[in-house]
Design an enzyme around this catalytic site. Structure first.
Site, PDB file in Angstrom:
ATOM      1  N   GLU A  89       0.744  -1.288  -0.030  1.00 46.02           N
ATOM      2  CA  GLU A  89      -0.086  -0.161   0.066  1.00 46.02           C
ATOM      3  C   GLU A  89       0.765   1.177  -0.082  1.00 46.02           C
ATOM      4  O   GLU A  89       0.337   2.363  -0.362  1.00 46.02           O
ATOM      5  CB  GLU A  89      -0.987  -0.001   1.214  1.00 46.02           C
ATOM      6  CG  GLU A  89      -2.134  -1.040   1.343  1.00 46.02           C
ATOM      7  CD  GLU A  89      -3.122  -0.762   0.091  1.00 46.02           C
ATOM      8  OE1 GLU A  89      -3.220   0.552  -0.186  1.00 46.02           O
ATOM      9  OE2 GLU A  89      -3.934  -1.581  -0.214  1.00 46.02           O
ATOM     10  N   GLU A 149       7.352 -21.957   7.679  1.00 45.97           N
ATOM     11  CA  GLU A 149       7.702 -21.190   8.878  1.00 45.97           C
ATOM     12  C   GLU A 149       8.827 -21.673   9.605  1.00 45.97           C
ATOM     13  O   GLU A 149       9.371 -21.021  10.780  1.00 45.97           O
ATOM     14  CB  GLU A 149       6.422 -21.075   9.632  1.00 45.97           C
ATOM     15  CG  GLU A 149       5.918 -21.990  10.476  1.00 45.97           C
ATOM     16  CD  GLU A 149       4.896 -21.593  11.371  1.00 45.97           C
ATOM     17  OE1 GLU A 149       5.053 -21.837  12.783  1.00 45.97           O
ATOM     18  OE2 GLU A 149       3.588 -20.803  11.089  1.00 45.97           O
TER      19      GLU A 149
END
EC number: 4.2.1.126
Length: 298
Positions: free
Chosen positions: A83, A114
């Site tokens: 953004e 992960e």
């Protein structure tokens, strides 16, 4: 930290029978728990402010802001990073989001990603991490190997590091130079850290990136003066930004924007200082792009 002792893995008594209540009551329980999240973030505001100052100092010196996470945490970092270019007109590489498992993991679970310490290090190597950069490790549990290894590697290079987690004393918190640890308590659905913990992380990331952009001159008053007009809505927003900043008419704002190739900062200085586009841009360049400095010092 033992898994069963982590706050984010605890059982929430408020939702112990959430599977037996009405839909409305279900929503109320979730909403009541969500209300506690901003208060948890409020308690760590000094830590967030310290991180913003460090991030700004590094970025001002040519560094980047790098988010590193797995699962929800990684996706939140990518969301925040993506953004920044349209909102603040920065280059896409200034704020970077990295997720365990790579691009595929944005929409899909990648088994074991992960847990890969090597993955965290390699992802940072692949973007040519340097000591000028800031690495923000994001992990609700605070125990994600991908993130911990990435933070360790970043510190070895001399990077400034920030760890965001929701468990006190976690490995992420102790590995990073700066720890931001909003304690949101047990989740409505036990262990579902995409809920309150994810919300807390999003609020913190909002502050980190927004604080960086404000301190970098990307905001004048509360206006996003470096917004890039990539669609009709943003073209209209640009006009409104120039109007609100200067008090001019929509017609004057549009004319100024056209004259300066739709750069809000330049248009604002043109109107307020009665300058042509070239001179307005020159003065902004002389003051590092800060409208306030152009107005206050000239």
């Amino acid at each position: 930290m033992q898994f069963e002792k982590m706050i984010t893995e605890g059982s929430n008594t408020a939702s112990a029978e959430i599977d037996r209540v009405s839909t409305l009551e279900m929503c109320r329980i979730i909403n009541d728990e969500d209300k506690t999240v901003p208060l948890a973030v409020e308690r760590v505001l000094p830590d967030i402010a310290a991180a913003i100052d460090v991030i700004h100092a590094q970025v001002s010196g040519g560094g980047r802001l790098i988010y590193l996470g797995a699962g929800t945490s990684g996706r939140l970092g990518i969301l925040d990073a993506s953004e920044c270019p349209p909102t603040y007109g920065v280059k896409p590489g200034l704020v970077v989001g990295l997720i365990a498992g790579g691009e595929y993991a944005i929409q899909h679970a990648v088994e074991g990603a992960e847990d890969s310490r090597e993955g965290g290090v390699n992802d940072l190597k692949n973007i040519n991490l340097t000591a000028q950069d800031v690495v923000v490790g994001i992990a609700a549990s605070g125990r994600t190997p991908y993130v911990i290894a990435g933070l360790e590697y970043a510190r070895q290079l001399g990077c400034r590091t920030v760890g965001i987690s929701c468990n006190p004393g976690s490995a992420v918190s102790t590995t990073a130079e700066f720890a931001i640890t909003p304690i949101v308590g047990a989740e409505v659905v036990t262990g579902s850290s995409r809920m309150k913990a994810g919300t807390a992380q999003k609020l913190v990331l909002n502050m980190l990136s927004t604080g960086l952009m404000i301190k970098s001159g990307k905001v004048f008053g509360n206006l996003m003066v470096d917004v890039v007009a990539t669609n009709e809505k943003l073209h209209v927003r640009q006009v409104n930004i120039v109007k609100n900043a200067t008090g001019c008419s929509a017609e004057q704002a549009e004319a100024a924007l056209i004259a300066c190739e739709r750069n809000c900062k330049t248009a604002i200085v043109m109107v307020l200082k009665n300058l042509d586009a070239a001179e307005a841009k020159k003065r902004l360049d002389q003051h590092g792009g800060f409208i306030r400095q152009v107005l206050d010092k000239e």
